[in-house]
Design a protein around this motif. Sequence first.
Motif, PDB file in Angstrom:
ATOM      1  N   ALA A  22       0.830  -1.209   0.000  1.00 27.85           N
ATOM      2  CA  ALA A  22       0.000   0.000   0.000  1.00 27.85           C
ATOM      3  C   ALA A  22       0.862   1.255   0.000  1.00 27.85           C
ATOM      4  CB  ALA A  22      -0.936  -0.006   1.205  1.00 27.85           C
ATOM      5  N   ASP A  23       1.973   1.230   0.736  1.00 26.63           N
ATOM      6  CA  ASP A  23       2.890   2.373   0.751  1.00 26.63           C
ATOM      7  C   ASP A  23       3.449   2.636  -0.641  1.00 26.63           C
ATOM      8  OD1 ASP A  23       2.569   2.682   3.493  1.00 26.63           O
ATOM      9  OD2 ASP A  23       4.420   1.604   3.985  1.00 26.63           O
ATOM     10  N   VAL A  24       3.878   1.583  -1.315  1.00 28.20           N
ATOM     11  CA  VAL A  24       4.453   1.720  -2.654  1.00 28.20           C
ATOM     12  C   VAL A  24       3.401   2.198  -3.640  1.00 28.20           C
ATOM     13  CG1 VAL A  24       5.479   0.459  -4.582  1.00 28.20           C
ATOM     14  CG2 VAL A  24       6.302   0.057  -2.252  1.00 28.20           C
ATOM     15  N   PRO A  34       0.878  13.214 -15.724  1.00 24.73           N
ATOM     16  CA  PRO A  34       0.331  12.707 -16.991  1.00 24.73           C
ATOM     17  C   PRO A  34       1.388  12.146 -17.954  1.00 24.73           C
ATOM     18  CG  PRO A  34      -0.796  14.708 -16.382  1.00 24.73           C
ATOM     19  CD  PRO A  34       0.338  14.538 -15.401  1.00 24.73           C
ATOM     20  N   GLY A  35       2.566  12.742 -17.996  1.00 19.23           N
ATOM     21  CA  GLY A  35       3.616  12.272 -18.895  1.00 19.23           C
ATOM     22  C   GLY A  35       4.154  10.888 -18.568  1.00 19.23           C
ATOM     23  N   ASP A  36       3.871  10.388 -17.362  1.00 23.61           N
ATOM     24  CA  ASP A  36       4.319   9.041 -16.990  1.00 23.61           C
ATOM     25  C   ASP A  36       3.493   7.971 -17.694  1.00 23.61           C
ATOM     26  OD1 ASP A  36       6.291   9.929 -15.161  1.00 23.61           O
ATOM     27  OD2 ASP A  36       4.773  10.158 -13.588  1.00 23.61           O
ATOM     28  N   GLY A  37       2.294   8.308 -18.115  1.00 21.82           N
ATOM     29  CA  GLY A  37       1.435   7.340 -18.797  1.00 21.82           C
ATOM     30  C   GLY A  37       0.938   6.228 -17.897  1.00 21.82           C
ATOM     31  N   LEU A  38       0.944   6.433 -16.587  1.00 22.82           N
ATOM     32  CA  LEU A  38       0.526   5.375 -15.663  1.00 22.82           C
ATOM     33  C   LEU A  38      -0.974   5.136 -15.767  1.00 22.82           C
ATOM     34  CD1 LEU A  38       1.503   3.438 -13.434  1.00 22.82           C
ATOM     35  CD2 LEU A  38       0.926   5.222 -11.785  1.00 22.82           C
ATOM     36  N   GLU A  39      -1.343   3.896 -16.043  1.00 24.18           N
ATOM     37  CA  GLU A  39      -2.746   3.510 -16.163  1.00 24.18           C
ATOM     38  C   GLU A  39      -3.237   2.735 -14.940  1.00 24.18           C
ATOM     39  OE1 GLU A  39      -5.070   3.908 -18.684  1.00 24.18           O
ATOM     40  OE2 GLU A  39      -3.721   5.233 -19.760  1.00 24.18           O
ATOM     41  N   HIS A  40      -2.365   1.874 -14.410  1.00 22.06           N
ATOM     42  CA  HIS A  40      -2.788   0.989 -13.328  1.00 22.06           C
ATOM     43  C   HIS A  40      -1.544   0.486 -12.606  1.00 22.06           C
ATOM     44  CE1 HIS A  40      -5.667  -1.615 -11.349  1.00 22.06           C
ATOM     45  NE2 HIS A  40      -4.879  -2.647 -11.557  1.00 22.06           N
ATOM     46  N   VAL A  41      -1.708   0.161 -11.323  1.00 17.16           N
ATOM     47  CA  VAL A  41      -0.599  -0.375 -10.525  1.00 17.16           C
ATOM     48  C   VAL A  41      -1.097  -1.594  -9.747  1.00 17.16           C
ATOM     49  CG1 VAL A  41       1.018   0.063  -8.635  1.00 17.16           C
ATOM     50  CG2 VAL A  41       0.417   1.914 -10.194  1.00 17.16           C
ATOM     51  N   ARG A  42      -0.292  -2.628  -9.721  1.00 14.96           N
ATOM     52  CA  ARG A  42      -0.527  -3.793  -8.863  1.00 14.96           C
ATOM     53  C   ARG A  42       0.700  -3.941  -7.977  1.00 14.96           C
ATOM     54  NH1 ARG A  42      -5.515  -6.449  -8.982  1.00 14.96           N
ATOM     55  NH2 ARG A  42      -6.299  -6.353 -11.095  1.00 14.96           N
ATOM     56  N   ALA A  43       0.478  -4.092  -6.693  1.00 12.78           N
ATOM     57  CA  ALA A  43       1.588  -4.310  -5.758  1.00 12.78           C
ATOM     58  C   ALA A  43       1.181  -5.406  -4.785  1.00 12.78           C
ATOM     59  CB  ALA A  43       1.906  -3.017  -5.011  1.00 12.78           C
ATOM     60  N   ARG A  44       2.125  -6.321  -4.517  1.00 10.43           N
ATOM     61  CA  ARG A  44       1.834  -7.396  -3.560  1.00 10.43           C
ATOM     62  C   ARG A  44       3.081  -7.685  -2.751  1.00 10.43           C
ATOM     63  NH1 ARG A  44       3.273 -12.786  -5.130  1.00 10.43           N
ATOM     64  NH2 ARG A  44       4.255 -12.789  -7.161  1.00 10.43           N
ATOM     65  N   GLY A  48      10.619 -10.230   1.945  1.00  7.62           N
ATOM     66  CA  GLY A  48      11.684  -9.227   1.899  1.00  7.62           C
ATOM     67  C   GLY A  48      11.422  -8.045   0.996  1.00  7.62           C
ATOM     68  N   GLY A  49      10.194  -7.900   0.498  1.00  8.66           N
ATOM     69  CA  GLY A  49       9.938  -6.764  -0.371  1.00  8.66           C
ATOM     70  C   GLY A  49       8.535  -6.724  -0.938  1.00  8.66           C
ATOM     71  N   VAL A  50       8.435  -6.120  -2.130  1.00  8.71           N
ATOM     72  CA  VAL A  50       7.152  -5.920  -2.794  1.00  8.71           C
ATOM     73  C   VAL A  50       7.324  -6.183  -4.283  1.00  8.71           C
ATOM     74  CG1 VAL A  50       5.372  -4.207  -3.371  1.00  8.71           C
ATOM     75  CG2 VAL A  50       6.400  -4.189  -1.098  1.00  8.71           C
ATOM     76  N   GLY A  51       6.407  -6.925  -4.861  1.00 10.86           N
ATOM     77  CA  GLY A  51       6.359  -7.098  -6.307  1.00 10.86           C
ATOM     78  C   GLY A  51       5.411  -6.061  -6.882  1.00 10.86           C
ATOM     79  N   VAL A  52       5.834  -5.382  -7.934  1.00  9.11           N
ATOM     80  CA  VAL A  52       5.036  -4.301  -8.514  1.00  9.11           C
ATOM     81  C   VAL A  52       4.915  -4.519 -10.024  1.00  9.11           C
ATOM     82  CG1 VAL A  52       4.874  -1.804  -8.854  1.00  9.11           C
ATOM     83  CG2 VAL A  52       5.927  -2.692  -6.782  1.00  9.11           C
ATOM     84  N   VAL A  53       3.725  -4.255 -10.538  1.00  3.47           N
ATOM     85  CA  VAL A  53       3.507  -4.214 -11.981  1.00  3.47           C
ATOM     86  C   VAL A  53       2.899  -2.859 -12.279  1.00  3.47           C
ATOM     87  CG1 VAL A  53       2.424  -5.255 -13.996  1.00  3.47           C
ATOM     88  CG2 VAL A  53       3.090  -6.700 -12.057  1.00  3.47           C
ATOM     89  N   LEU A  54       3.578  -2.077 -13.110  1.00  2.00           N
ATOM     90  CA  LEU A  54       3.065  -0.791 -13.549  1.00  2.00           C
ATOM     91  C   LEU A  54       2.578  -0.950 -14.985  1.00  2.00           C
ATOM     92  CD1 LEU A  54       5.484  -0.148 -11.450  1.00  2.00           C
ATOM     93  CD2 LEU A  54       5.171   2.164 -12.266  1.00  2.00           C
ATOM     94  N   TYR A  55       1.346  -0.580 -15.227  1.00  2.00           N
ATOM     95  CA  TYR A  55       0.790  -0.603 -16.577  1.00  2.00           C
ATOM     96  C   TYR A  55       0.928   0.806 -17.128  1.00  2.00           C
ATOM     97  CZ  TYR A  55      -1.011  -5.108 -15.184  1.00  2.00           C
ATOM     98  OH  TYR A  55      -1.107  -6.409 -14.752  1.00  2.00           O
TER      99      TYR A  55
END
Length: 90
Positions: A22-24, A34-44, A48-55
């Motif tokens: 949630a922090d990430v 807007p220039g990042d083009g971020l559409e969606h984020v999944r984090a789990r 020892g860390g967090v897996g992230v998928v940036l769409y």
Amino acid sequence: MFAVHLTLLDVSAAPAVEAGPADVQGALWARAVPGDGLEHVRARALPGGVGVVLYVRAPDREAAELRAYALLRRALAEGPARRFTVAAPP
């Protein structure tokens, strides 16, 4: 739109907490422009860390990865997500 997969490692000495994903995710949305083009984020949570998928919306995979890493650098620069680092930076 391209999916950019990343693994973040918790490099803090603090005990692991459930809020990591949630922090990430919150930090990514807070720093996205807007220039990042971020559409969606999944984090789990991962051991020892967090897996992230940036769409990311971009003309090609290379541009999507560059946008994702630029956003990630901003997101991990301060706040609660600061305790993470990219496992294998580009």
